[in-house]
Design a protein around this motif. Structure first.
Motif, PDB file in Angstrom:
ATOM      1  N   ASP A 199     -61.838  18.735 -42.625  1.00  0.00           N
ATOM      2  CA  ASP A 199     -61.394  17.347 -42.793  1.00  0.00           C
ATOM      3  C   ASP A 199     -61.861  16.476 -41.633  1.00  0.00           C
ATOM      4  OD1 ASP A 199     -60.172  18.161 -45.073  1.00  0.00           O
ATOM      5  OD2 ASP A 199     -58.109  17.964 -44.340  1.00  0.00           O
ATOM      6  N   ARG A 200     -61.808  17.051 -40.436  1.00  0.00           N
ATOM      7  CA  ARG A 200     -62.226  16.276 -39.265  1.00  0.00           C
ATOM      8  C   ARG A 200     -63.720  15.986 -39.312  1.00  0.00           C
ATOM      9  NH1 ARG A 200     -58.694  16.341 -35.019  1.00  0.00           N
ATOM     10  NH2 ARG A 200     -60.351  15.993 -33.508  1.00  0.00           N
ATOM     11  N   ALA A 201     -64.454  16.935 -39.847  1.00  0.00           N
ATOM     12  CA  ALA A 201     -65.914  16.776 -39.876  1.00  0.00           C
ATOM     13  C   ALA A 201     -66.329  15.709 -40.884  1.00  0.00           C
ATOM     14  CB  ALA A 201     -66.565  18.116 -40.213  1.00  0.00           C
ATOM     15  N   LEU A 202     -65.490  15.498 -41.891  1.00  0.00           N
ATOM     16  CA  LEU A 202     -65.873  14.552 -42.955  1.00  0.00           C
ATOM     17  C   LEU A 202     -65.893  13.106 -42.458  1.00  0.00           C
ATOM     18  CD1 LEU A 202     -64.009  15.973 -46.085  1.00  0.00           C
ATOM     19  CD2 LEU A 202     -66.430  16.115 -45.527  1.00  0.00           C
ATOM     20  N   GLN A 236     -60.078  22.857 -30.708  1.00  0.00           N
ATOM     21  CA  GLN A 236     -60.013  21.532 -31.345  1.00  0.00           C
ATOM     22  C   GLN A 236     -58.552  21.111 -31.497  1.00  0.00           C
ATOM     23  OE1 GLN A 236     -62.787  19.785 -32.176  1.00  0.00           O
ATOM     24  NE2 GLN A 236     -63.968  21.478 -31.281  1.00  0.00           N
ATOM     25  N   PRO A 237     -58.290  19.805 -31.406  1.00  0.00           N
ATOM     26  CA  PRO A 237     -56.890  19.336 -31.499  1.00  0.00           C
ATOM     27  C   PRO A 237     -56.405  19.295 -32.952  1.00  0.00           C
ATOM     28  CG  PRO A 237     -58.339  17.477 -31.139  1.00  0.00           C
ATOM     29  CD  PRO A 237     -59.225  18.702 -31.115  1.00  0.00           C
ATOM     30  N   ILE A 238     -56.164  20.458 -33.518  1.00  0.00           N
ATOM     31  CA  ILE A 238     -55.833  20.493 -34.954  1.00  0.00           C
ATOM     32  C   ILE A 238     -54.354  20.755 -35.226  1.00  0.00           C
ATOM     33  CG2 ILE A 238     -58.135  21.180 -35.792  1.00  0.00           C
ATOM     34  CD1 ILE A 238     -55.668  23.893 -35.598  1.00  0.00           C
ATOM     35  N   VAL A 239     -53.563  21.038 -34.164  1.00  0.00           N
ATOM     36  CA  VAL A 239     -52.158  21.393 -34.424  1.00  0.00           C
ATOM     37  C   VAL A 239     -51.324  20.114 -34.577  1.00  0.00           C
ATOM     38  CG1 VAL A 239     -50.247  22.871 -33.740  1.00  0.00           C
ATOM     39  CG2 VAL A 239     -52.557  23.469 -33.037  1.00  0.00           C
ATOM     40  N   GLU A 240     -51.548  19.475 -35.724  1.00  0.00           N
ATOM     41  CA  GLU A 240     -50.847  18.232 -36.024  1.00  0.00           C
ATOM     42  C   GLU A 240     -49.658  18.526 -36.920  1.00  0.00           C
ATOM     43  OE1 GLU A 240     -54.383  15.057 -36.403  1.00  0.00           O
ATOM     44  OE2 GLU A 240     -54.552  16.819 -37.706  1.00  0.00           O
TER      45      GLU A 240
END
Lengths: 480, 480
Positions: free
Chosen positions: A477-480, A416-420
């Motif tokens: 957070d992304r799922a919300l 998943q693109p989570i490395v923000e």
């Protein structure tokens, strides 16, 4: 406010936005406490995408000009006026903002500033852990150092002849036959890039590099006004390069062996085709080979070893395999090019430390360096195995990677693109430093560069557990 | 051929002429053996004065593109084609010529290249003679060096904290109260100028310096596209500076104590008025104070000591008083400015040699440096007295100079304008190296920078006798 940005400026869109907003604050039009328009609106007005606006606002926050108040937007900070306008001294902020050299990205400045703090777990660091460095042996070797008084003066432009001879001998083992006047000693490979940039290219030259590239995390070419362009191996490469040059000067930068950050090495066909295409198009190649000593198994020879036309500038260094603190690297180039780069170096810093050059020569000549490199390969291979086990254990479900063939790095991919930036900042807050993929490829939110060379086994596990927790938070957070 | 030069180009007229002539040769329009039009005609066609054409032709000769055949003019050299066009490799000469950074002047390149050759008598060299450097003591001090393994890694951006603390203590003795975050360690004062140039100024900024200036012999500001302007002490200074700024950024560079090359120090009134004018106009001052340790008698305090507004950037170094080979200097600046310069340094070379920084810290902390400086002052004073006696004896009839108050230099003035490039080259041919005045002020043909710090007494006498002979030859030629 003038919302039009110039696509033809040497300054990036982000820098232009920063300058515009700073001006508003400086002139007092946007006084302390002013609430900025929402990011979406700013992006629309400037005609850029939101990530550019976000990056500009981040920069302004880092400089103390803007504040975020939780969930109610971005404001001009109370101390902004202070930061920008001190009536009794030169306007240093304006000096800094308008100057020639680009600042490091905010993320990289935070990394540079945090690394010296021993409280941090350093998961991405591109250097050997202190216990892998032979401080005792280095200290001991200082006792054997004989200082010729002549050597304590300013260096000759190309650097210490003794060191250059030692490097020639080493290059010969790699199939590169160089004379001392083909070698220019530099203070590490990064300085080599800096000298090549201002010493061999004109503004607007095209600099090609791989999509995920160390060059995106430093700015030796960008700051001198070069156009950064990516290239990929494959059939369309020649046409793409040719089209992009537009009759201007150009250069191709690569780390064909143990690339930073991906750890990947080019195969023989890739090496040959890049060399052939660049020969035809007369594009000089900069072959950055600073990780070669750290290949777990012998690899393919450097491209430079089969360079019959003198178009490859070859970079080596002792930073990865002896001590970054030495600051000793070298450029191998046709002699007029080496002389040119040495001339620019003389104008930049009058040469590298004579002490460092003597130590380097001693380690290369005596065989200490070769012994040390062999020991390091063993240690790093064991650490890599440990890191892979920990990864499988802690993050195996969510990530993919290739087993490293040497060097320091695992290019860890999250599905998943989570490395923000926020992910980086949350970990920073927890005293865990990572090198996020976006500093090497700006729109990459999938990767982090994991180093198995620095953190201890305990730190590595603790750090990866923190990464896992923050990753789970991001996924939630992304799922919300 | 297009003879129109651009006054608005970042490139000098000389560089433009070099580029035009190179192009002609490269395209084959001017083949090997082609005789160039006479200088007078070239000057008229390009609309520049002859000295500019002369300098351009000298550069092209130095690069092997042109030849002079005695008394019959200038020709395209037989190897020009070779030098410029090698079909199988990138056109390196074109790369070099078009690139961002200016080459060193031909005279300076010759000096840099000749200095390492022990056959030369070095009359102008800006460094201590090998026998004045404490090689033995430095070697000995290496034995006491304790290498903390952490220190062998990449440096923190501002440099070693231990060294910065030692520098703060030293600055306090000069009346400068700085904290470690006001100090940025650099690889010598020249690198400081480089960082200030690209880190604090925009292209086209005005950089003021004294008419005879070290800055003319290096190009840290010129290469980044700054406008170089001279200033003189006196009543019209404020107006001149104000007019020259034209609303752009600016900076004033000075060596107020033992100026290089003139050896002169500013008096109290000059210091005050420059500070006051620059404060009013908000022009940052770069105070280069690298010769302070070498004042024969205590001098006036640094301008920085009475800088209440943080507008003075103060430079110090160990190159003049301990060893140039260390490559250690420092910038004292407001902390955001120090941080900015450190950030640019990280992008340039990742910091200075950790070994050099440790040695420097050891010498400063232990008092070895202070002892050594006291010894050097005595030695240099004796050498200065010897040099003055030799000058009176050998050149007294034809020259004037002021007695040096410290440092390395006597700014020797010939009553006739004989210090031309040809004079330099004739002495070079005799293995006598001088630093002619024109590298510090381009139209100065009266001066040479005589250093009493490098040549031995015997070499100094032999060198001055050679200078005298070539001077007499020049005077005879002028009389004809």
């Amino acid at each position: 406010m003038d919302w039009t940005l110039s696509k033809h400026s040497h300054r990036t869109l982000q820098a232009q936005i920063v300058a515009r907003i700073s001006e508003r604050i400086e002139t007092g039009d946007w006084a302390a406490g002013t609430r900025l328009p929402p990011q979406r609106e700013l992006a629309a007005r400037f005609g850029v995408n939101r990530s550019t606006v976000q990056a500009a606002l981040d920069e302004l926050k880092a400089d103390g000009l803007l504040d975020t108040r939780r969930s109610s937007g971005v404001y001009v900070s109370g101390s902004a006026w202070n930061a920008l306008l001190s009536r009794s001294q030169p306007n240093w902020q304006r000096h800094i903002r308008a100057s020639v050299h680009r600042p490091n990205r905010h993320t990289i400045r935070l990394i540079n500033e945090s690394e010296p703090d021993p409280a941090f777990i350093r998961l991405g660091t591109g250097e050997l852990a202190p216990d892998l460095l032979l401080a005792g042996q280095l200290e001991h070797s200082l006792r054997d150092l004989k200082l010729d008084p002549r050597m304590l003066g300013y260096s000759e432009p190309l650097g210490s002849l003794r060191l250059r001879l030692a490097i020639c001998a080493r290059l010969e083992t790699l199939g590169i036959y160089a004379q001392p006047d083909n070698i220019c000693i530099v203070s590490g490979a990064l300085q080599a890039l800096q000298l090549i940039s201002v010493g061999l290219l004109e503004e607007g030259s095209a600099v090609f590099h791989e999509p995920a590239s160390y060059l995106n995390s430093v700015h030796p070419f960008q700051s001198a006004g070069m156009r950064m362009l990516t290239f990929r191996h494959g059939s369309g490469m020649r046409e793409r390069l040719e089209r992009a040059i537009r009759g201007r000067q150009s250069l191709l930068y690569a780390v064909p062996t143990l690339n930073n950050p991906t750890g990947r090495s080019w195969n023989a066909a890739e090496r040959q085709s890049v060399y052939d295409v660049c020969s035809d198009l007369r594009i000089p190649i900069v072959e950055d080979d600073v990780y070669r000593d750290l290949l777990f198994e012998p690899g393919l020879p450097p491209i430079k070893a089969s360079d019959s036309s003198g178009q490859v500038l070859y970079l080596g260094s002792l930073s990865k395999s002896l001590s970054p603190g030495l600051r000793i690297g070298w450029i191998v180039a046709p002699s007029p090019v080496a002389a040119r780069l040495a001339d620019v170096k003389m104008q930049t810093d009058y040469g590298s430390s004579a002490f460092s050059q003597e130590i380097a020569a001693h380690w290369l000549e005596s065989g200490l360096h070769a012994q040390n490199a062999a020991r390091l390969r063993g240690e790093l291979q064991a650490r890599a195995a440990f890191a892979e086990a920990a990864l499988r254990d802690i993050l195996g479900e969510w990530t993919d990677w290739e087993s490293p063939a040497g060097g320091f790095y695992i290019w860890l991919r999250f599905r998943q693109p989570i490395v923000e930036k926020s992910f980086f900042l949350r970990l920073l807050h927890r005293k865990v430093l990572i090198n996020p993929g976006y500093i090497y490829e700006s729109d990459d939110l999938h990767h982090m560069r994991l180093s198995f060379a620095y953190a201890s086994p305990e730190q590595l596990e603790a750090g990866l557990l923190a990464v896992k927790e923050e990753m789970l938070r991001s996924l939630k957070d992304r799922a919300l």
